[in-house]
Design a protein around this motif. Structure first.
Motif, PDB file in Angstrom:
ATOM      1  N   PRO A 103       3.750 -14.552   0.060  1.00 29.99           N
ATOM      2  CA  PRO A 103       4.529 -13.767  -0.613  1.00 29.99           C
ATOM      3  C   PRO A 103       4.040 -12.353  -0.909  1.00 29.99           C
ATOM      4  O   PRO A 103       4.790 -11.433  -0.907  1.00 29.99           O
ATOM      5  CB  PRO A 103       4.575 -14.565  -2.127  1.00 29.99           C
ATOM      6  N   LEU A 104       2.663 -11.914  -1.043  1.00 32.23           N
ATOM      7  CA  LEU A 104       2.159 -10.702  -1.145  1.00 32.23           C
ATOM      8  C   LEU A 104       2.386  -9.977   0.280  1.00 32.23           C
ATOM      9  O   LEU A 104       2.842  -8.928   0.274  1.00 32.23           O
ATOM     10  CB  LEU A 104       0.726 -10.560  -1.224  1.00 32.23           C
ATOM     11  N   GLY A 105       2.118 -10.780   1.362  1.00 27.55           N
ATOM     12  CA  GLY A 105       2.327  -9.955   2.528  1.00 27.55           C
ATOM     13  C   GLY A 105       3.756  -9.763   2.896  1.00 27.55           C
ATOM     14  O   GLY A 105       4.121  -8.648   3.266  1.00 27.55           O
ATOM     15  N   ALA A 110       7.864  -5.624   3.156  1.00 30.92           N
ATOM     16  CA  ALA A 110       9.352  -5.068   2.695  1.00 30.92           C
ATOM     17  C   ALA A 110       9.179  -3.596   2.297  1.00 30.92           C
ATOM     18  O   ALA A 110      10.004  -2.721   2.305  1.00 30.92           O
ATOM     19  CB  ALA A 110       9.814  -5.838   1.651  1.00 30.92           C
ATOM     20  N   ARG A 111       7.952  -3.286   1.792  1.00 28.10           N
ATOM     21  CA  ARG A 111       7.827  -1.739   1.368  1.00 28.10           C
ATOM     22  C   ARG A 111       8.029  -0.950   2.640  1.00 28.10           C
ATOM     23  O   ARG A 111       8.326   0.187   2.569  1.00 28.10           O
ATOM     24  CB  ARG A 111       6.518  -1.756   0.558  1.00 28.10           C
ATOM     25  N   ASN A 112       7.448  -1.538   3.859  1.00 26.66           N
ATOM     26  CA  ASN A 112       7.431  -0.990   5.082  1.00 26.66           C
ATOM     27  C   ASN A 112       8.675  -1.037   6.025  1.00 26.66           C
ATOM     28  O   ASN A 112       8.923  -0.456   6.871  1.00 26.66           O
ATOM     29  CB  ASN A 112       6.137  -1.134   5.876  1.00 26.66           C
ATOM     30  N   GLU A 202      11.419  -5.640  -2.217  1.00 29.08           N
ATOM     31  CA  GLU A 202      10.055  -6.127  -2.349  1.00 29.08           C
ATOM     32  C   GLU A 202      10.371  -7.551  -3.149  1.00 29.08           C
ATOM     33  O   GLU A 202       9.675  -8.654  -2.793  1.00 29.08           O
ATOM     34  CB  GLU A 202       9.085  -5.354  -2.940  1.00 29.08           C
ATOM     35  N   GLU A 203      10.994  -7.533  -4.207  1.00 27.77           N
ATOM     36  CA  GLU A 203      10.899  -8.945  -5.328  1.00 27.77           C
ATOM     37  C   GLU A 203      11.396  -9.796  -4.472  1.00 27.77           C
ATOM     38  O   GLU A 203      11.139 -11.067  -4.343  1.00 27.77           O
ATOM     39  CB  GLU A 203      11.477  -8.543  -6.378  1.00 27.77           C
ATOM     40  N   ARG A 204      12.655  -9.717  -3.696  1.00 30.76           N
ATOM     41  CA  ARG A 204      13.401 -10.662  -2.957  1.00 30.76           C
ATOM     42  C   ARG A 204      12.511 -11.115  -1.909  1.00 30.76           C
ATOM     43  O   ARG A 204      12.603 -12.237  -1.446  1.00 30.76           O
ATOM     44  CB  ARG A 204      14.759 -10.119  -2.498  1.00 30.76           C
ATOM     45  N   ALA A 205      12.004 -10.373  -1.196  1.00 27.19           N
ATOM     46  CA  ALA A 205      11.056 -10.842  -0.089  1.00 27.19           C
ATOM     47  C   ALA A 205      10.053 -11.744  -0.547  1.00 27.19           C
ATOM     48  O   ALA A 205       9.654 -12.589   0.100  1.00 27.19           O
ATOM     49  CB  ALA A 205      10.477  -9.442   1.011  1.00 27.19           C
ATOM     50  N   GLU A 206       9.286 -11.107  -1.612  1.00 28.47           N
ATOM     51  CA  GLU A 206       8.197 -12.081  -2.111  1.00 28.47           C
ATOM     52  C   GLU A 206       8.733 -13.434  -2.671  1.00 28.47           C
ATOM     53  O   GLU A 206       8.288 -14.577  -2.391  1.00 28.47           O
ATOM     54  CB  GLU A 206       7.594 -11.260  -3.267  1.00 28.47           C
TER      55      GLU A 206
END
Length: 241
Positions: A103-105, A110-112, A202-206
């Motif tokens: 999830p961190l990855g 997502a940030r990038n 980012e939150e949804r990706a995690e």
């Protein structure tokens, strides 16, 4: 990822420590372990493996070191190298670590994502869907690994990659028996992960990555002690007589 023929590299004049040769030998030994051609507990004798692969002992020795770091091989003092056993507790430990790292990855990827795009992830998905259509189920564990490594590469955090990638590679042992039953769900989840990463949310990706690991863990627990039989059935179905 380009495929390199082992025989061509073996004859290469650049020497036994050529990184590409070591990488190919490592990949082949990992495949033999994952497909139970080298079952858990097998004594890995460098001379025999070198003869089998058509290389010298040096790249085999280096490959065993890599696979030991990844958890596929165990070194016993005064006895040598052996294919590791993956116990139920080992698998649960892997899931615990994956639950923290993946999830961190995904969040960092997502940030990038809006800047980098997700073309490499989409390419892996396309290869997987083609493999499913053609019944090439033996390719799927490798593609699962490639997809998750791709996310870690998008995260652009070298510390995370150092920790996460060996875990992701060893997790192939857990994926292999589930390939036939869970494949459609796995790749639907991967497509969702790629989309959320590309969106930059980012939150949804995690959350999507966490749900994916939870689903894989649930499937593993449902399968119970039948993993080896399922893996053997997959190998047989991929290599009809």
């Amino acid at each position: 990822m380009a495929t390199v023929e082992l025989s061509k590299l073996s004859a290469s004049p650049v020497g036994d420590h050529h990184p590409q040769l070591v990488s190919v030998v490592t990949g082949e030994l990992r495949r033999l372990i994952l497909e139970f051609e080298l079952p858990p507990g097998t004594h890995l004798v460098e001379t025999r493996l070198a003869e089998r692969l058509g290389v010298s002992r040096n790249p085999v020795r280096e490959a065993i070191r890599v696979l030991t770091a990844e958890g596929f091989v165990e070194i016993t003092p005064r006895r040598g190298a052996f294919v590791a056993h993956l116990t139920v507790q080992d698998a649960e430990n892997l899931f615990d670590v994956r639950m923290a790292l993946e999830p961190l990855g995904a969040r960092l990827a997502a940030r990038n994502g809006p800047e980098l795009g997700v073309a490499p992830l989409n390419d892996v998905v396309t290869q997987a869907l083609t493999a499913l259509t053609n019944g090439q189920l033996d390719r799927l564990p490798h593609l699962i690994t490639e997809f998750h490594i791709g996310i870690m590469e998008m995260a652009r955090n070298p510390y995370l990659m150092t920790i996460a990638i060996p875990t992701i590679k060893r997790a192939q042992w857990v994926h292999l028996p589930d390939v036939t039953e869970r494949a459609p769900h796995t790749w639907t989840e991967h497509i969702q992960m790629a989309r959320t990463i590309e969106s930059g949310d980012e939150e949804r990706a995690e959350a999507t990555a966490r749900a994916h690991v939870e689903a894989a863990q649930h499937a593993y627990r449902e399968r119970g002690p039948h993993a080896k039989h399922a893996a053997a059935a997959l190998k047989a179905s991929s290599n009809p007589s």
